[in-house]
Design a protein around this motif. Structure first.
Motif, PDB file in Angstrom:
ATOM      1  N   PHE A 514      40.450  31.219  33.190  1.00 34.04           N
ATOM      2  CA  PHE A 514      39.547  31.632  32.116  1.00 34.04           C
ATOM      3  C   PHE A 514      38.295  32.217  32.727  1.00 34.04           C
ATOM      4  O   PHE A 514      38.033  32.064  33.932  1.00 34.04           O
ATOM      5  N   ALA A 515      37.486  32.870  31.904  1.00 37.13           N
ATOM      6  CA  ALA A 515      36.204  33.420  32.333  1.00 37.13           C
ATOM      7  C   ALA A 515      35.374  33.732  31.091  1.00 37.13           C
ATOM      8  O   ALA A 515      35.939  34.040  30.034  1.00 37.13           O
ATOM      9  N   PRO A 516      34.037  33.665  31.216  1.00 38.87           N
ATOM     10  CA  PRO A 516      33.275  33.038  32.301  1.00 38.87           C
ATOM     11  C   PRO A 516      33.389  31.507  32.239  1.00 38.87           C
ATOM     12  O   PRO A 516      33.831  30.958  31.219  1.00 38.87           O
ATOM     13  N   VAL A 517      32.943  30.819  33.281  1.00 39.68           N
ATOM     14  CA  VAL A 517      33.132  29.369  33.358  1.00 39.68           C
ATOM     15  C   VAL A 517      32.253  28.635  32.350  1.00 39.68           C
ATOM     16  O   VAL A 517      32.696  27.701  31.678  1.00 39.68           O
ATOM     17  N   GLY A 518      30.984  29.041  32.230  1.00 38.78           N
ATOM     18  CA  GLY A 518      30.063  28.322  31.361  1.00 38.78           C
ATOM     19  C   GLY A 518      30.397  28.438  29.886  1.00 38.78           C
ATOM     20  O   GLY A 518      30.261  27.467  29.131  1.00 38.78           O
ATOM     21  N   ASN A 519      30.839  29.587  29.478  1.00 37.71           N
ATOM     22  CA  ASN A 519      31.157  29.839  28.068  1.00 37.71           C
ATOM     23  C   ASN A 519      32.389  30.733  28.008  1.00 37.71           C
ATOM     24  O   ASN A 519      32.287  31.931  27.754  1.00 37.71           O
ATOM     25  N   PRO A 520      33.568  30.166  28.208  1.00 32.81           N
ATOM     26  CA  PRO A 520      34.776  30.996  28.332  1.00 32.81           C
ATOM     27  C   PRO A 520      35.017  31.882  27.114  1.00 32.81           C
ATOM     28  O   PRO A 520      34.894  31.448  25.969  1.00 32.81           O
ATOM     29  N   ALA A 521      35.364  33.139  27.388  1.00 35.44           N
ATOM     30  CA  ALA A 521      35.701  34.094  26.329  1.00 35.44           C
ATOM     31  C   ALA A 521      37.191  34.362  26.273  1.00 35.44           C
ATOM     32  O   ALA A 521      37.727  34.656  25.205  1.00 35.44           O
ATOM     33  N   ILE A 522      37.864  34.288  27.419  1.00 32.58           N
ATOM     34  CA  ILE A 522      39.290  34.592  27.472  1.00 32.58           C
ATOM     35  C   ILE A 522      40.031  33.561  28.312  1.00 32.58           C
ATOM     36  O   ILE A 522      39.462  32.932  29.201  1.00 32.58           O
ATOM     37  N   VAL A 523      41.287  33.385  27.986  1.00 33.17           N
ATOM     38  CA  VAL A 523      42.223  32.570  28.769  1.00 33.17           C
ATOM     39  C   VAL A 523      43.411  33.468  29.101  1.00 33.17           C
ATOM     40  O   VAL A 523      43.913  34.187  28.236  1.00 33.17           O
ATOM     41  N   ILE A 524      43.834  33.428  30.362  1.00 37.15           N
ATOM     42  CA  ILE A 524      44.937  34.281  30.803  1.00 37.15           C
ATOM     43  C   ILE A 524      45.937  33.462  31.607  1.00 37.15           C
ATOM     44  O   ILE A 524      45.550  32.693  32.479  1.00 37.15           O
ATOM     45  N   VAL A 525      47.209  33.641  31.299  1.00 33.01           N
ATOM     46  CA  VAL A 525      48.293  33.032  32.072  1.00 33.01           C
ATOM     47  C   VAL A 525      49.198  34.144  32.571  1.00 33.01           C
ATOM     48  O   VAL A 525      49.653  34.982  31.784  1.00 33.01           O
ATOM     49  N   VAL A 526      49.433  34.145  33.883  1.00 38.81           N
ATOM     50  CA  VAL A 526      50.306  35.131  34.519  1.00 38.81           C
ATOM     51  C   VAL A 526      51.443  34.386  35.198  1.00 38.81           C
ATOM     52  O   VAL A 526      51.203  33.433  35.940  1.00 38.81           O
ATOM     53  N   THR A 527      52.668  34.797  34.966  1.00 38.74           N
ATOM     54  CA  THR A 527      53.824  34.164  35.595  1.00 38.74           C
ATOM     55  C   THR A 527      54.808  35.218  36.061  1.00 38.74           C
ATOM     56  O   THR A 527      55.152  36.129  35.310  1.00 38.74           O
ATOM     57  N   LEU A 528      55.247  35.078  37.314  1.00 36.06           N
ATOM     58  CA  LEU A 528      56.303  35.920  37.865  1.00 36.06           C
ATOM     59  C   LEU A 528      57.442  34.998  38.277  1.00 36.06           C
ATOM     60  O   LEU A 528      57.275  34.164  39.178  1.00 36.06           O
ATOM     61  N   ASN A 529      58.570  35.116  37.622  1.00 43.49           N
ATOM     62  CA  ASN A 529      59.706  34.216  37.829  1.00 43.49           C
ATOM     63  C   ASN A 529      60.712  34.830  38.788  1.00 43.49           C
ATOM     64  O   ASN A 529      61.191  35.937  38.565  1.00 43.49           O
ATOM     65  N   GLY A 530      61.026  34.077  39.843  1.00 41.84           N
ATOM     66  CA  GLY A 530      62.048  34.532  40.781  1.00 41.84           C
ATOM     67  C   GLY A 530      61.514  35.374  41.908  1.00 41.84           C
ATOM     68  O   GLY A 530      62.213  36.260  42.404  1.00 41.84           O
ATOM     69  N   THR A 531      60.268  35.108  42.351  1.00 37.06           N
ATOM     70  CA  THR A 531      59.729  35.835  43.498  1.00 37.06           C
ATOM     71  C   THR A 531      60.362  35.301  44.781  1.00 37.06           C
ATOM     72  O   THR A 531      60.857  34.177  44.838  1.00 37.06           O
ATOM     73  N   THR A 532      60.303  36.112  45.826  1.00 37.09           N
ATOM     74  CA  THR A 532      60.851  35.707  47.123  1.00 37.09           C
ATOM     75  C   THR A 532      59.862  36.101  48.209  1.00 37.09           C
ATOM     76  O   THR A 532      58.818  36.671  47.942  1.00 37.09           O
ATOM     77  N   GLY A 533      60.238  35.787  49.447  1.00 36.34           N
ATOM     78  CA  GLY A 533      59.436  36.274  50.572  1.00 36.34           C
ATOM     79  C   GLY A 533      58.365  35.331  51.044  1.00 36.34           C
ATOM     80  O   GLY A 533      57.331  35.752  51.563  1.00 36.34           O
ATOM     81  N   GLY A 534      58.572  34.007  50.898  1.00 34.47           N
ATOM     82  CA  GLY A 534      57.614  33.053  51.437  1.00 34.47           C
ATOM     83  C   GLY A 534      56.246  33.222  50.818  1.00 34.47           C
ATOM     84  O   GLY A 534      56.098  33.275  49.597  1.00 34.47           O
ATOM     85  N   ALA A 535      55.214  33.331  51.668  1.00 35.59           N
ATOM     86  CA  ALA A 535      53.838  33.402  51.178  1.00 35.59           C
ATOM     87  C   ALA A 535      53.623  34.594  50.266  1.00 35.59           C
ATOM     88  O   ALA A 535      52.754  34.567  49.394  1.00 35.59           O
ATOM     89  N   ALA A 536      54.416  35.654  50.434  1.00 35.79           N
ATOM     90  CA  ALA A 536      54.272  36.832  49.581  1.00 35.79           C
ATOM     91  C   ALA A 536      54.650  36.546  48.142  1.00 35.79           C
ATOM     92  O   ALA A 536      54.364  37.351  47.253  1.00 35.79           O
ATOM     93  N   GLY A 537      55.303  35.404  47.890  1.00 34.52           N
ATOM     94  CA  GLY A 537      55.689  35.054  46.533  1.00 34.52           C
ATOM     95  C   GLY A 537      54.870  33.941  45.934  1.00 34.52           C
ATOM     96  O   GLY A 537      55.159  33.489  44.826  1.00 34.52           O
ATOM     97  N   TYR A 538      53.840  33.447  46.647  1.00 30.31           N
ATOM     98  CA  TYR A 538      53.018  32.355  46.136  1.00 30.31           C
ATOM     99  C   TYR A 538      52.216  32.801  44.924  1.00 30.31           C
ATOM    100  O   TYR A 538      51.802  33.959  44.817  1.00 30.31           O
TER     101      TYR A 538
END
Length: 681
Positions: A514-538
């Motif tokens: 979310f942002a900003p921390v003191g008075n949040p205006a938005i909430v965002i969730v991002v998900t990528l399912n099935g990534t590969t490549g070790g750290a490149a998929g974190y």
């Protein structure tokens, strides 16, 4: 008196005339009285024509009045094969004006006429020019139908939210399906009086048409566009199987954007299975194991139900935790002790599990439910999944759930849960349809839902500060914003392979914030399912940058004041481990092996006022010994020297530079156990 033959003939004729008159009268009575309704119906069919007045579907608008889906009226042409004098001539004539194959049309006309059929579509949705040319032919076997077609001015924008309609203009996915009755309206009926040549000389409205209702969404097309653009870029880099972004207004839970990948254009027909799969609303219908993002639920619930505080010290067992015969290890080395705040910032699996032990299984399960998991959010989109939250846990399920395993959630559920923290502890279900919105009245939503309190406001504020630490100096630093404070949590969960009954090499990489921390205006969730490549998929690597770009654009579009100076330079440590993998040696099939003593200790309450928590694991179950250094990249000589300094014994394999080792760096090993180091050139 003797009658002459002439008189006899007259009387006979009179009798015959009377009989004839009686027959005619009887016939008239029969027709006018007994057959009145039937004959009237036949007469009506001869000179009256019933016409259905189709009504366009309601338009779907975004929150700013931008049309996302609307209907346009076009004509379609059909023929009555029984009236066609010559199928070949008719097909050649029609194909010269329309985009149809003459040979195929001729065969259809002949086949339909052979079956005594009186109707055949020639082409749907013809142009105005084509319609005028056909009408100029003045042929009674050519007929026209006015039809409505759905069009999408912005192409694939918000396709999964809007949905699609079938050939009959009935909704079959998205809001087109769930709101079909509102969008469809009621067709009208008109009675037309015509002459034998079908020329209209009178009409009567038998049923008035009721147009479909327009629908206004909470979606902001500008934010939706950015979400889809950034998601497509992330997919190009990380190559996941599916992906999604959900953006909420933090104060109202209005859905400002909901994007999925793969996506589609609602104007295009389904051609194959890939096209069909692209229409799956992943954010709503496809639950997954969330991984470390779920630690937000674990820690905030513990802050609510125990006396733990951000500064409370949590023993992290130097990276190894034994629960009976089940061994849990950190994915990135180990820690001796961490503050609760650093457990979140560094995404410590063992720290989160220790905190869950302190909270107790009953409290943990109750708060997972309070955050809305295991139940539908009520978003008005079809086929919403409730996710998976088992009512009865196994002995070590508390450990798995604490770090986002043995539970399946949707992106929309995660957004709802994150909004609890952003909205001062109040849960509001996601809202997608604005029922009423006037400048002098607060908006009403459909369906209406009551908010409920999950966390005390002070706990939600504390949790926001902890999540800011994740972005400033933890695994979420790639989500930092320019000009705004932000809080969030990364997550990387290995995907369970049902074929091998183990966790494989594919990840679910997520970020929620979310942002900003003191008075949040938005909430965002991002998900990528099935990534590969070790750290490149974190999660922090693949999903964090998407959050950054979408949040930056959304805050600008919503005109949210900045809370950091433009020249602010964050001097936090850039060399932070981005590994937030939430599972390491965690086998879901061994959950019942937790010792009864450990389970009872895990659920025991702690005396008030204790400043830190000592984990409930018996000392005999903890590996005691030196910590394994990271030998990778060293020469054999340097490995032997470093091992001597650390007090560990090594077994060298091969020659050259150290490429791999077992156990992994940071783990504790018994004094008698050797560390195997693989060398190669």
């Amino acid at each position: 008196m003797h009658e002459t033959p002439e008189i006899k003939r007259v009387r006979l004729l009179m009798r015959m005339a009377l009989l004839w008159a009686a027959i005619i009268f009887a016939r008239l009575v029969y027709l006018q009285v007994f057959q009145h309704s039937t004959l009237k119906h036949v007469a009506d069919l001869q000179h009256a024509h019933q016409m259905t007045v189709e009504v366009p579907r309601g338009t779907i608008f975004d929150r700013n009045g931008v049309p996302l889906a609307k209907s346009e009226t076009l004509e379609s042409v059909c023929v009555n094969p029984r009236r066609v004098p010559d199928a070949e001539v008719a097909a050649d004539m029609l194909s010269g004006i329309l985009d149809v194959d003459s040979k195929a049309l001729r065969a259809k006309i002949a086949d339909t006429a052979k079956d005594d059929g009186g109707f055949l579509w020639v082409q749907r949705f013809i142009s105005r020019e084509q319609s005028e040319r056909l009408r100029s032919l003045n042929l009674d076997w050519i007929e026209f139908r006015t039809e409505s077609r759905r069009v999408h001015p912005n192409g694939q924008l918000a396709a999964h939210v809007i949905g699609t309609v079938n050939s009959e203009q009935k909704g079959d996915s998205g809001l087109e399906l769930s709101m079909n009755s509102d969008l469809t309206g009621m067709p009208g009926e008109i009675r037309l009086e015509t002459d034998p040549k079908r020329r209209v000389f009178g009409s009567e409205v038998e049923r008035s048409a009721i147009p479909g209702k327009d629908i206004t969404l909470t979606i902001d097309s500008r934010i939706q566009y950015v979400a889809e653009r950034e998601l497509a870029l992330a997919v190009e880099n990380a190559h996941p199987r599916t992906a999604s972004v959900v953006v909420l207004d933090a104060k109202t839970a209005e859905v400002l954007a909901l994007a999925n990948w793969p996506t589609f254009n609602p104007d295009d027909p389904v051609r194959n299975s890939s096209d069909l799969a692209a229409r799956n609303d992943v954010a709503v219908t496809s639950p997954y194991e969330p991984g470390s993002v779920f630690k937000v639920v674990t820690l905030s619930s513990a802050l609510e139900t125990t006396d733990l505080r951000p500064e409370s010290i949590i023993p992290c067992m130097n990276g190894v935790l034994r629960l009976g015969r089940r061994v849990i290890r950190e994915a990135h080395g180990g820690y001796g002790k961490l503050s609760l705040a650093d457990v979140l910032a560094k995404s410590s699996n063992i720290g989160a599990i220790q905190i869950a032990m302190r909270m107790g299984q009953d409290n943990q399960h109750a708060y997972v439910e309070k955050f809305g998991f295991g139940q539908a959010t009520g978003i008005p989109l079809p086929s919403e999944s409730r996710g998976t939250l088992r009512k009865k846990w196994q002995a070590t399920s508390f450990a798995s759930v604490a770090i986002g395993h043995e539970i399946a959630v949707t992106a929309v559920q995660l957004a709802q849960a994150c909004d609890v923290v952003a909205n001062n502890g109040v849960l509001l279900p996601p809202r997608l349809i604005i029922k009423k919105q006037r400048s002098d009245e607060p908006p009403e939503y459909e369906p209406a839902a009551r908010p409920r309190t999950v966390l005390r406001p002070e706990i939600a504020i504390t949790m926001r500060q902890l999540m800011e630490g994740v972005v400033l100096h933890g695994t979420g630093r790639r989500a930092r914003l320019t000009g705004y404070t932000a809080g969030g949590k990364t997550g990387t969960a290995q995907i369970f392979d049902r074929a091998t009954h183990s966790y494989g090499r594919y990840y679910n990489g997520s970020f929620m914030g979310f942002a900003p921390v003191g008075n949040p205006a938005i909430v965002i969730v991002v998900t990528l399912n099935g990534t590969t490549g070790g750290a490149a998929g974190y999660g922090g690597v693949v999903a964090g940058p998407v959050f950054k770009q979408v949040a930056t654009a959304a805050l600008r579009i919503l005109d949210v004041p900045r809370d950091l100076p433009d020249d602010f330079k964050d001097d936090s440590n850039e060399n932070v481990d981005m590994n937030d993998l939430s599972i390491a040696g965690l086998d879901p099939t061994t959950g019942s092996e937790l010792m009864s003593q450990t389970q009872s200790l895990a659920q025991a309450s702690k005396p008030p006022g204790q400043a830190f928590f000592v984990g409930p694991v018996a000392v005999s179950n903890v590996v005691v010994g030196p910590k394994v250094p990271d030998f990778r990249g060293m020469s054999m000589r340097d490995v032997i020297l470093r091992a001597g300094e650390a007090g560990v014994s090594v077994e060298t394999i091969g020659h050259g530079i150290a490429r791999a080792q077992s156990p992994l760096p940071g783990m504790m090993v018994p004094a008698e156990e050797q560390v195997k180091v693989q060398f190669s050139r």
